[in-house]
Design a protein around this motif. Structure first.
Motif, PDB file in Angstrom:
ATOM      1  N   PHE A 166       4.227   8.263 -12.787  1.00  9.56           N
ATOM      2  CA  PHE A 166       5.455   8.337 -11.990  1.00  9.56           C
ATOM      3  C   PHE A 166       5.857   6.952 -11.471  1.00  9.56           C
ATOM      4  CE2 PHE A 166       6.138   8.126  -7.342  1.00  9.56           C
ATOM      5  CZ  PHE A 166       7.518   8.325  -7.322  1.00  9.56           C
ATOM      6  N   ALA A 167       4.876   6.186 -10.952  1.00  9.02           N
ATOM      7  CA  ALA A 167       5.170   4.859 -10.393  1.00  9.02           C
ATOM      8  C   ALA A 167       5.720   3.922 -11.466  1.00  9.02           C
ATOM      9  CB  ALA A 167       3.904   4.270  -9.767  1.00  9.02           C
ATOM     10  N   LEU A 168       5.098   3.920 -12.632  1.00 12.24           N
ATOM     11  CA  LEU A 168       5.552   3.052 -13.736  1.00 12.24           C
ATOM     12  C   LEU A 168       6.929   3.486 -14.247  1.00 12.24           C
ATOM     13  CD1 LEU A 168       2.161   2.770 -15.663  1.00 12.24           C
ATOM     14  CD2 LEU A 168       3.322   0.888 -14.478  1.00 12.24           C
TER      15      LEU A 168
ATOM     16  N   SER B  11      -0.579   5.467  -3.520  1.00 14.18           N
ATOM     17  CA  SER B  11      -0.186   6.335  -2.396  1.00 14.18           C
ATOM     18  C   SER B  11       0.253   7.721  -2.864  1.00 14.18           C
ATOM     19  CB  SER B  11       0.928   5.678  -1.572  1.00 14.18           C
ATOM     20  OG  SER B  11       2.107   5.547  -2.345  1.00 14.18           O
ATOM     21  N   THR B  12       0.723   7.830  -4.112  1.00 18.46           N
ATOM     22  CA  THR B  12       1.143   9.140  -4.638  1.00 18.46           C
ATOM     23  C   THR B  12       0.106   9.735  -5.585  1.00 18.46           C
ATOM     24  OG1 THR B  12       2.321   8.053  -6.472  1.00 18.46           O
ATOM     25  CG2 THR B  12       3.600   8.572  -4.494  1.00 18.46           C
ATOM     26  N   ASN B  13      -0.925   8.917  -5.897  1.00 18.70           N
ATOM     27  CA  ASN B  13      -1.951   9.323  -6.867  1.00 18.70           C
ATOM     28  C   ASN B  13      -1.315   9.724  -8.200  1.00 18.70           C
ATOM     29  OD1 ASN B  13      -4.589   9.715  -7.676  1.00 18.70           O
ATOM     30  ND2 ASN B  13      -4.600  11.884  -7.101  1.00 18.70           N
TER      31      ASN B  13
ATOM     32  N   ASN C  38       0.801  -1.233   0.000  1.00 18.21           N
ATOM     33  CA  ASN C  38       0.000   0.000   0.000  1.00 18.21           C
ATOM     34  C   ASN C  38       0.830   1.278   0.000  1.00 18.21           C
ATOM     35  OD1 ASN C  38      -2.497  -1.461   0.148  1.00 18.21           O
ATOM     36  ND2 ASN C  38      -1.971  -1.920   2.280  1.00 18.21           N
ATOM     37  N   ASN C  39       1.881   1.302   0.838  1.00 18.97           N
ATOM     38  CA  ASN C  39       2.710   2.512   0.930  1.00 18.97           C
ATOM     39  C   ASN C  39       4.181   2.096   1.035  1.00 18.97           C
ATOM     40  OD1 ASN C  39       3.474   5.202   1.211  1.00 18.97           O
ATOM     41  ND2 ASN C  39       2.993   5.267   3.402  1.00 18.97           N
TER      42      ASN C  39
ATOM     43  N   LEU D 139      10.742  -1.888  -5.588  1.00 21.82           N
ATOM     44  CA  LEU D 139       9.581  -1.993  -6.480  1.00 21.82           C
ATOM     45  C   LEU D 139       9.458  -3.400  -7.057  1.00 21.82           C
ATOM     46  CD1 LEU D 139       9.609   1.406  -8.412  1.00 21.82           C
ATOM     47  CD2 LEU D 139       7.805   0.553  -6.902  1.00 21.82           C
ATOM     48  N   ASN D 140       8.221  -3.868  -7.170  1.00 21.41           N
ATOM     49  CA  ASN D 140       7.916  -5.113  -7.871  1.00 21.41           C
ATOM     50  C   ASN D 140       6.510  -4.971  -8.452  1.00 21.41           C
ATOM     51  OD1 ASN D 140       6.081  -5.587  -5.754  1.00 21.41           O
ATOM     52  ND2 ASN D 140       7.521  -6.906  -4.641  1.00 21.41           N
ATOM     53  N   ASP D 141       5.950  -6.061  -8.974  1.00 24.59           N
ATOM     54  CA  ASP D 141       4.642  -5.974  -9.651  1.00 24.59           C
ATOM     55  C   ASP D 141       3.519  -5.531  -8.706  1.00 24.59           C
ATOM     56  OD1 ASP D 141       5.936  -6.800 -11.902  1.00 24.59           O
ATOM     57  OD2 ASP D 141       5.160  -8.847 -11.898  1.00 24.59           O
ATOM     58  N   GLU D 142       3.679  -5.757  -7.383  1.00 22.32           N
ATOM     59  CA  GLU D 142       2.645  -5.368  -6.422  1.00 22.32           C
ATOM     60  C   GLU D 142       2.902  -3.984  -5.817  1.00 22.32           C
ATOM     61  OE1 GLU D 142       2.694  -8.678  -3.696  1.00 22.32           O
ATOM     62  OE2 GLU D 142       1.015  -9.631  -4.748  1.00 22.32           O
ATOM     63  N   THR D 143       4.166  -3.732  -5.424  1.00 21.78           N
ATOM     64  CA  THR D 143       4.445  -2.435  -4.775  1.00 21.78           C
ATOM     65  C   THR D 143       4.309  -1.275  -5.746  1.00 21.78           C
ATOM     66  OG1 THR D 143       6.835  -2.737  -5.120  1.00 21.78           O
ATOM     67  CG2 THR D 143       5.960  -3.404  -2.980  1.00 21.78           C
TER      68      THR D 143
END
Length: 416
Positions: free
Chosen positions: A131-133, A125-127, A87-88, A114-118
């Motif tokens: 950026f996450a990808l 968590s950052t909306n 989640n965070n 980072l992995n496929d779930e985090t």
């Protein structure tokens, strides 16, 4: 025996005098934390571990794993994030750093955890899914190159392919769908190389720590020490700093850069540096995008710019020397990632030494001891006549990677 030193939030177990065991980077982060300068919290694994590692057939001291896990828990408490959490998630950078600065010789890994779930948790968590990808594809690429030994050109070819397909010029312009495609293609590169990308963050961390210690004896680092007459007997090895990530690639209110507290070419007391908007540290040195002059940081955040200039003065007064710093702005908030004594031309070295005597920072004796025989030799070399330079016909422009000029044969390996 203690092997791991924590720092962050105005506290540090180490300090700036401990370069022998914390390396320049770890000692600088600890010292900045003690001086209440904003640094992301983290911990440094001592260079004594590197010494032990090579003397004991690449094994670690018995209690090291336990010490690292204890400090990882402290890092979770300091950041309010959890390593491997869906989640965070807490993400970290893993960086090398020896007592003597060896720029570009050893390895760094960003966005670890980072992995496929985090990655889904980071997006929520950052909306900010893009950026996450983007952080995930960077991590897979860097981990493959540094820790697993996959040719980085294989990843670069895929970036070129998607940019061509989407008709964009820069990495930060790749779409969300394009990034998802890249991540899938990157994993295929691992498969084709007969390797696997580890989904377990703890496994990622130990592979990365191994990679940094192994980079101490990589060819680049050995050649650098030989060329610069650095004796292995004078050093324990490299330390490893595990630092909570701050993100310069979160959007147009974020960025990353490098700066000098004075001009490294002339020695003038003026702020000198460059930064990139919506980028991570490796982008600045990769030369893919043209960086902006430091002044333009004001357009992201006037507060961050003003704070950076104040920190320049604090660091110079503290270290009594011109500093070379790395920084990141995450959503308009400034973080310092490194400070070290800055490399400079001979002309700049003389001016900085003279000016610092006049400013009362150092004595005349210290000023003289700071000028090396190599720098005096450099000063005696011919240089361009400024009037002739102004009247000369300009044939090309480029980004200067270092000050000065040179002539000679071009060679592509240290052996040649």
């Amino acid at each position: 025996m203690k092997f791991v030193y924590f720092f962050g939030n105005g506290f540090a177990e180490g300090n700036g005098s401990m370069k022998d065991i914390l390396g320049g980077k770890g000692a600088g982060l600890a010292e900045m934390a003690l001086a209440k300068i904003p640094v992301p919290p983290g911990f440094t694994i001592s260079a004594e571990v590197c010494d032990y590692y090579y003397k004991n057939n690449k094994t670690y001291p018995p209690n090291l794993k336990e010490e690292v896990e204890q400090n990882l828990k402290r890092l979770e408490e300091a950041t309010g994030k959890k390593f491997g959490d869906k989640n965070n998630p807490l993400l970290v950078s893993v960086r090398s750093g020896a007592k003597i600065s060896m720029p570009g010789m050893m390895d760094t890994i960003l966005n670890l955890g980072l992995n496929d779930e985090t990655v889904i948790g980071l997006a929520k968590s950052t909306n900010n899914e893009r950026f996450a990808l983007d952080s995930y594809r960077r991590f897979i690429q860097m981990f493959g190159d540094v820790a697993v030994g996959i040719d980085k050109e294989l990843f670069e070819d895929k970036i070129k392919e998607i940019k061509k397909k989407e008709n964009v010029k820069f990495d930060h312009e790749i779409s969300i769908e394009g990034l998802k495609w890249l991540i899938k293609e990157y994993k295929k590169i691992y498969d084709l190389a007969g390797k696997s990308f580890p989904q377990d963050p703890f496994k990622q961390l130990w592979i990365a720590i191994d990679a940094v210690f192994n980079s101490w004896m990589n060819k680049r680092a050995i050649d650098y020490r030989r060329i610069n007459k650095i004796k292995d007997s004078d050093l324990l090895g490299t330390a490893v700093s595990v630092v909570s990530m701050v993100f310069g690639n979160m959007g147009d209110d974020s960025g990353t850069g490098v700066a000098f507290t004075r001009d490294p070419s002339t020695g003038e007391k003026k702020r000198y540096g460059e930064f990139l908007v919506n980028a991570q540290g490796e982008d600045v040195v990769a030369g893919i995008r043209n960086p902006y002059p430091l002044e333009q940081l004001k357009q992201i955040s006037q507060e961050a710019y003003d704070e950076l200039l104040k920190i320049f003065d604090i660091l110079e007064a503290h270290y009594k020397d011109m500093q070379d710093v790395e920084f990141t702005v995450e959503r308009k908030k400034l973080y310092m990632l490194q400070t070290r004594s800055a490399k400079r031309t001979a002309k700049a070295a003389v001016k900085v030494a003279k000016d610092m005597v006049e400013e009362g920072l150092i004595t005349k004796e210290e000023a003289i001891s700071r000028i090396s025989t190599d720098q005096i030799d450099q000063l005696l070399h011919p240089s361009f006549d400024e009037k002739a330079k102004k009247s000369a016909k300009l044939i090309a422009k480029g980004l200067g990677a270092s000050p000065g000029a040179a002539s000679g044969k071009v060679v592509f390996s240290a052996q040649k």
